[in-house]
Write an enzyme that holds these catalytic residues in place. Structure first.
Site, PDB file in Angstrom:
ATOM      1  N   ALA A 129       0.910  -1.203  -0.121  1.00 31.11           N
ATOM      2  CA  ALA A 129      -0.002   0.067  -0.103  1.00 31.11           C
ATOM      3  C   ALA A 129       0.807   1.240  -0.038  1.00 31.11           C
ATOM      4  O   ALA A 129       1.400   1.608   1.037  1.00 31.11           O
ATOM      5  CB  ALA A 129      -1.158  -0.015   1.190  1.00 31.11           C
ATOM      6  N   GLY A 340      31.858  17.772 -16.507  1.00 33.78           N
ATOM      7  CA  GLY A 340      32.312  16.491 -15.764  1.00 33.78           C
ATOM      8  C   GLY A 340      32.346  16.779 -14.291  1.00 33.78           C
ATOM      9  O   GLY A 340      32.188  15.592 -13.531  1.00 33.78           O
ATOM     10  N   GLU A 363       5.335  11.527   0.232  1.00 34.66           N
ATOM     11  CA  GLU A 363       4.240  12.408   0.469  1.00 34.66           C
ATOM     12  C   GLU A 363       3.354  12.658  -0.704  1.00 34.66           C
ATOM     13  O   GLU A 363       2.755  13.687  -1.018  1.00 34.66           O
ATOM     14  CB  GLU A 363       4.693  13.622   0.954  1.00 34.66           C
ATOM     15  CG  GLU A 363       5.398  13.486   2.417  1.00 34.66           C
ATOM     16  CD  GLU A 363       5.389  14.745   3.421  1.00 34.66           C
ATOM     17  OE1 GLU A 363       4.361  15.516   3.319  1.00 34.66           O
ATOM     18  OE2 GLU A 363       6.311  14.393   4.221  1.00 34.66           O
TER      19      GLU A 363
END
Ligand SMILES: Cc1cc2nc3c(=O)[nH]c(=O)nc-3n(C[C@H](O)[C@H](O)[C@H](O)COP(=O)(O)OP(=O)(O)OC[C@H]3O[C@@H](n4cnc5c(N)ncnc54)[C@H](O)[C@@H]3O)c2cc1C
Length: 383
Positions: A129, A340, A363
Site C-alpha cells: 500500500a 564532468g 508524500e
C-alpha cells in the site's frame, strides 16, 4: 500569515547563519558517516527547531504556514537530511496529534516532541500500500480495552530514532478503502513493535528509514487518535500541510543549486573566458532562477490561503508537483553547467542531484498530485 515580522526576520537570520556556518560545512561529514552529528542535533534542540510548528502552549513556536514555508526555504539550502531529522516532529509525525489529539494525549507527548526529547514518525505506507494508501492491510482488532495491531509499515522516516509512531491500521474489515482505517499513537517500547534494517537509499545520507513491524502489538484504547475509522481523513489532512512544507524545502534546494551553478560558471574558464559569458549557460541559469521564483510564489500563495482557513488541497498538490519537478530540472542543469565535475562527488551538485529525487516520490508521487488536482477540477465542473 506572519504574526510578527521582526520576530520572523530574526528567526530566519539565525537559521541562515546556522545553515551557512554550521550545516553546509558539515555536509561531507554527514555523507561519509551517514549520521547527523550529535552536536548538530543538540544545537537543533537548543534552537527549538523540533517544535517549530507545534503549539506554543505545549512548548513549540506555533509557526503559521506562511512562517513555516519561509523557514523551510532556508533549511532547504543544505543537505535535506539535516531538515529531515526535525521534519517529522514538525510535520507528518505530529500533525494528526495536534489536530485530533485529546488534551491528555497532547499533554503527554507534545512538550517532549517540541523539545526534541522525543521523535515522532508517520507510519502509513506498507509493502503493498503506497500510492493507494487507503488499502492498508495492517489491522487493529479491538479486544476489550485494547487494540491488537498486526502488519508492517515500509520506508518510515526517522523510525530508527522515533519514540512515537502515528500508525494507520484497519479497524473495520468490512468497509472499503480508507473508510475502515483508524490512527493510533504507538510508543516505541510497546511489546510487539520491532524495526527492520535501515534502508540503503539513493541519496539523503543521514536521513534514516526502515520497516516498522507489528506482531500482536497491544495498545490501550486510549492510543486511538481521533475517532475510530476516521484515521484516513487524518492522514490526508496531514499530507496537505506536509506537501507544502516539502515544496518549500525543494525550492530552497533549488536556490542552493542555482548558487552553486552560478559560482561555478563565473569561475570556470573555457575558450579563454568564464563559461558564464556563454548565452547557452546563461539560459540554463535564467530558466532555473525563473522556475524557482515561480515555485516560491505558488507556495507563499498557498500558505497564506491555508492560514486564512481556506481549503488548499489543490494548491498544496500543485505546489508539490511544480516545486519538486522543478528542482529535478534545476539539479539536472546544475550538473550540466558543472560539466564532468558535476558527476564527481566532491561537488555539492552531484549529491543534491540524488538527494532531491526523493521529493517527487514521497508524500504523494507527482502522478498522485496530478490525480488530486484533476479529480477536484472534474468535481468542480460537475458542481
Ligand atoms: C526515503 C523515503 C521516505 C519515506 N517516508 C515515509 C514515511 O515517513 N511514512 C510513510 O508512511 N511513507 C513514507 N514513504 C513512502 C512513500 O510515501 C511512498 O513510497 C510513495 O507514496 C509511493 O508509494 P510506492 O513506493 O508504494 O509506489 P507505488 O504506489 O507502487 O507507485 C509506483 C509508480 O506508480 C505510479 N502510480 C501509482 N498509482 C497510480 C495511479 N493511480 N495513476 C498513475 N500512476 C500511479 C506512481 O506515481 C509511481 O510512479 C517514504 C518513502 C521513501 C522512499
Amino acid at each position: 500569515m506572519i504574526r510578527d515580522q521582526d520576530m520572523l526576520d530574526s528567526l530566519l537570520a539565525t537559521l541562515e547563519r546556522f545553515v551557512r556556518e554550521d550545516l553546509i560545512p558539515r555536509e561531507l561529514e554527514l555523507v561519509e558517516t551517514g549520521v547527523i552529528p550529535e552536536d548538530i542535533a543538540s544545537a537543533m534542540r537548543d534552537m527549538g527547531l523540533f517544535g517549530l510548528t507545534l503549539p506554543e502552549e505545549f512548548g513549540g513556536m506555533g509557526l503559521t504556514m506562511e512562517e513555516e514555508v519561509n523557514v523551510a526555504f532556508v533549511l532547504g539550502r543544505t543537505s535535506p537530511a539535516f531538515r529531515s531529522l526535525i521534519g517529522t516532529n514538525n510535520g507528518i509525525g505530529t500533525l494528526g496529534l495536534v489536530s485530533q489529539g485529546t488534551l491528555e494525549q497532547k499533554q503527554k507527548y507534545l512538550p517532549k516532541l517540541a523539545s526534541g526529547e522525543l521523535i515522532a514518525s508517520f507510519a502509513l505506507t506498507e509493502p503493498s500500500a503506497g500510492s493507494d494508501s487507503g488499502s492498508v492491510k495492517t489491522r487493529a482488532d479491538k479486544q476489550g480495552d485494547y487494540y491488537v495491531l498486526n502488519g508492517s509499515k515500509r520506508f518510515i522516516t526517522n523510525a530508527p530514532h522515533a519514540g512515537l509512531f502515528t500508525v494507520f491500521a484497519r479497524t473495520d474489515q468490512s468497509k472499503p478503502g480508507g473508510n475502515g482505517v483508524s490512527a493510533f499513537l504507538v510508543e516505541r517500547n510497546t511489546p510487539g513493535l520491532s524495526l527492520g534494517a535501515i534502508d540503503k537509499k539513493m541519496g539523503q545520507a543521514g536521513s534514516v528509514t526502515c520497516d516498522v513491524i507489528f506482531e500482536n502489538c497491544r495498545v490501550p484504547a486510549s492510543a486511538l487518535l481521533g475517532k475510530e475509522n476516521e484515521g484516513f481523513k487524518i492522514a490526508m489532512k496531514t499530507l496537505d500541510r506536509g506537501r507544502l512544507h516539502i515544496s518549500a524545502v525543494a525550492t530552497g534546494a533549488a536556490d542552493r543549486l542555482i548558487d552553486e551553478a552560478l559560482r561555478f560558471a563565473a569561475d570556470r574558464k573555457q575558450f579563454g573566458e568564464p563559461i558564464a559569458n556563454f548565452q547557452l549557460i546563461q539560459a540554463m541559469l535564467a530558466d532555473s532562477k525563473t522556475e524557482a521564483y515561480a515555485a516560491r510564489c505558488m507556495i507563499l500563495d498557498a500558505a497564506r490561503k491555508r492560514d486564512e482557513g481556506r481549503d488548499i488541497t489543490v494548491e498544496a498538490s500543485a505546489s508539490k508537483l511544480f516545486a519538486t519537478e522543478m528542482v529535478g530540472r534545476v539539479a539536472d542543469r546544475a550538473v550540466q553547467i558543472h560539466g564532468g565535475s558535476g558527476y564527481i562527488q566532491e561537488y555539492a551538485v552531484e549529491r543534491f542531484y540524488r538527494d532531491v529525487r526523493l521529493f517527487r516520490l514521497y508524500e504523494g508521487t507527482s502522478q498522485i498530485q496530478q490525480i488530486v488536482i484533476a479529480k477536484r477540477m472534474l468535481k468542480d465542473l460537475q458542481g
